[in-house]
Design an enzyme around this catalytic site. Structure first.
Site, PDB file in Angstrom:
ATOM      1  N   ARG A   1      28.071  60.923  72.033  1.00 27.54           N
ATOM      2  CA  ARG A   1      28.473  62.331  71.832  1.00 27.54           C
ATOM      3  C   ARG A   1      27.396  63.333  72.254  1.00 27.54           C
ATOM      4  NH1 ARG A   1      31.594  59.369  71.940  1.00 27.54           N
ATOM      5  NH2 ARG A   1      33.018  58.626  70.350  1.00 27.54           N
TER       6      ARG A   1
ATOM      7  N   SER B   1      35.627  65.789  64.391  1.00 29.95           N
ATOM      8  CA  SER B   1      34.541  65.270  63.544  1.00 29.95           C
ATOM      9  C   SER B   1      33.402  66.274  63.505  1.00 29.95           C
ATOM     10  CB  SER B   1      34.019  63.949  64.112  1.00 29.95           C
ATOM     11  OG  SER B   1      35.019  62.973  64.013  1.00 29.95           O
TER      12      SER B   1
ATOM     13  N   GLU C   1      27.842  67.178  65.032  1.00 30.52           N
ATOM     14  CA  GLU C   1      28.449  66.891  66.344  1.00 30.52           C
ATOM     15  C   GLU C   1      29.095  68.163  66.896  1.00 30.52           C
ATOM     16  OE1 GLU C   1      30.801  63.265  66.701  1.00 30.52           O
ATOM     17  OE2 GLU C   1      32.269  64.354  67.904  1.00 30.52           O
TER      18      GLU C   1
END
Ligand code: FAD
Length: 322
Positions: free
Chosen positions: A184, A233, A303
Site C-alpha cells: 500500500r 481501510s 493507509e
C-alpha cells in the site's frame, strides 16, 4: 476579510480558465469527490482532459504559489473541513481508454478499477481481478499499490506514464521497478500524476475470472460496510497482524465521535452518517490510533491519505499526512 480571501481565488480561477480547456470550478466542495463524503472546498477544482491541461495547472500553481492536490476517485482520502487552499486536479474522460495487445494492456489513469478489471476478465486476462472491489482509479491504484484478495498492482504493473506538476515538462515513463512498490505504498514522486499505465497480464479462462470476481464481491458485502460512505481501510495492517483485529481487541469497534464511527461490520473502516464532519472522522481515527498504541503497543500506520489536517507529516505540493 471576505474580500481579501475572495480576490486571490478569482485570480486563481481566471488564470486556470486561460490555461486549461477542461472544467475549472471555483470553491468546489471536495465532499462531492470523495467516497467518505466529508471535507471542505478546494479553492479551484480542475478536471484535466489533456496533458496540456496538467501543464497549465502546474504553471498556474507555480506562478501564483498555490498548492495542488491530485485526486482520483477520492476513495482513499479524507479532506479537512477547512478544505484545500489550492487546486484540486483530477483526470477527466480524456484520460480514459484501454488498449489490449496480447497480454499487454495500456490503460488511462482515469479508468475505474472495477470497470477495467471486469473488461480485462472478459478478455480472458487474469491478474487484475482484485480490482473489481477497489472503487478507485487506475492512477490512484498505482500511487497506493492497491491490492486485495492476494493480488496487488505490483504484480501486473510494467510502467507508468506521469506528468510532474512541480518540475513541469512533458510525459515521463517510469518503469515499475523504479517505483518502490510495496504494501500500500510507493515511491512515486508526490507531484507525479499517473496519466497512463502499462500492465502485463496472464491468459486465464474468462469464466473462471468471472466466478472469482463474483466471489470477491460477495465476500465484500459480507465483511465490509460497502453501502455506507467510508474511505476503505483506515490503517495498514502491521506485519503479521490485522489492524481490524487490533482495533477490535482494544474495544473500539463501534466507537463514535459526532457522525463518524468505527464500523460495527469491520473495525478498520470508519463510516459516516449524513451531517458528519471531517473533524469527526479525524477524531475517531486519532483516538483509535492512540488507544491501540496504549493497549496493544502497536503504532498503526494510516493507509488513508489525510489532506489539510494539522499534523507533523504535512508535506510538499500535496500537503498530505500519512
Ligand atoms: P484517491 O483516493 O483519489 O487518492 C489516493 C492517493 O492517490 C492520493 O495520494 C492521491 O493524490 C493519489 N492519486 C490519485 N490519483 C492519482 C493519479 N492519477 N496519479 C497520481 N496520484 C494519484 N484499497 C486497496 O488497496 N484494497 C482494497 O481492498 C480497498 N478496498 C476499498 C473499499 C472501499 C469501500 C473503499 C472506499 C476504498 C477501498 N480501498 C482499497 C482504497 C482505495 O480504493 C484505493 O487506495 C484506491 O487505489 C485509491 O484510488 P483513488 O483513485 O480513489 O485515489
Amino acid at each position: 476579510m471576505a474580500e481579501e480571501v475572495a480576490a486571490p481565488d478569482r485570480q486563481l480561477v481566471r488564470s486556470l480558465e486561460v490555461q486549461v480547456a477542461g472544467d475549472v470550478l471555483p470553491a468546489e466542495p471536495l465532499s462531492d469527490h470523495t467516497t467518505i463524503k466529508v471535507g471542505g472546498p478546494a479553492a479551484a477544482f480542475v478536471r484535466a482532459e489533456t496533458v496540456a491541461d496538467l501543464v497549465g495547472v502546474a504553471e498556474v500553481c507555480a506562478a501564483l504559489d498555490r498548492p495542488f492536490l491530485i485526486l482520483g476517485r477520492g476513495s482513499n482520502l479524507v479532506v479537512a473541513d477547512r478544505g484545500w487552499p489550492g487546486v484540486a486536479v483530477t483526470l477527466g474522460r480524456g484520460f480514459r481508454g484501454v488498449e489490449v495487445d496480447g497480454t499487454t494492456v495500456v490503460a488511462g489513469g482515469a479508468e475505474r478499477m472495477p470497470v477495467l478489471a471486469a473488461r480485462l476478465a472478459r478478455a480472458g486476462l487474469g491478474g487484475l481481478a482484485f480490482g473489481v472491489a477497489i472503487p478507485g482509479s487506475l492512477g490512484g491504484a498505482v500511487r497506493m499499490n492497491a491490492g486485495a484478495h492476494g493480488g496487488e498492482m505490483a504484480d501486473v504493473l510494467a510502467w507508468a506514464d506521469v506528468v510532474r506538476l512541480s518540475s513541469g515538462g512533458g510525459v515521463q515513463r517510469l518503469p515499475a521497478a523504479e517505483l518502490g512498490l510495496r504494501y500500500r505504498q510507493t515511491d512515486l514522486p508526490g507531484d507525479a500524476v499517473v496519466i497512463r499505465a502499462g500492465l502485463v497480464l496472464t491468459p486465464t479462462d474468462a469464466e473462471t475470472l468471472r466466478e472469482e470476481m463474483a466471489e470477491m464481491k460477495q465476500w465484500r458485502r459480507r465483511s465490509q460496510p460497502v453501502n455506507t460512505p467510508s474511505c476503505g481501510s483506515v490503517f495498514a495492517n502491521p506485519e503479521g497482524d490485522s489492524a481490524g483485529r487490533l482495533i477490535e481487541a482494544s474495544g473500539m469497534k463501534g466507537y463514535r465521535c459526532g457522525g463518524a464511527r468505527v464500523s460495527p461490520v469491520h473495525a478498520n473502516f470508519i463510516t459516516v452518517e449524513p451531517g458528519a464532519t471531517a473533524a469527526d472522522v479525524h477524531a475517531v481515527l486519532t483516538t483509535v490510533r492512540s488507544t491501540v498504541a496504549e493497549q496493544q503497543g502497536v503504532d498503526l500506520r494510516t493507509e488513508v491519505v489525510l489532506i489539510g489536517f494539522e499534523g507533523p507529516a504535512t508535506a510538499g505540493g500535496r500537503g498530505e499526512e500519512r
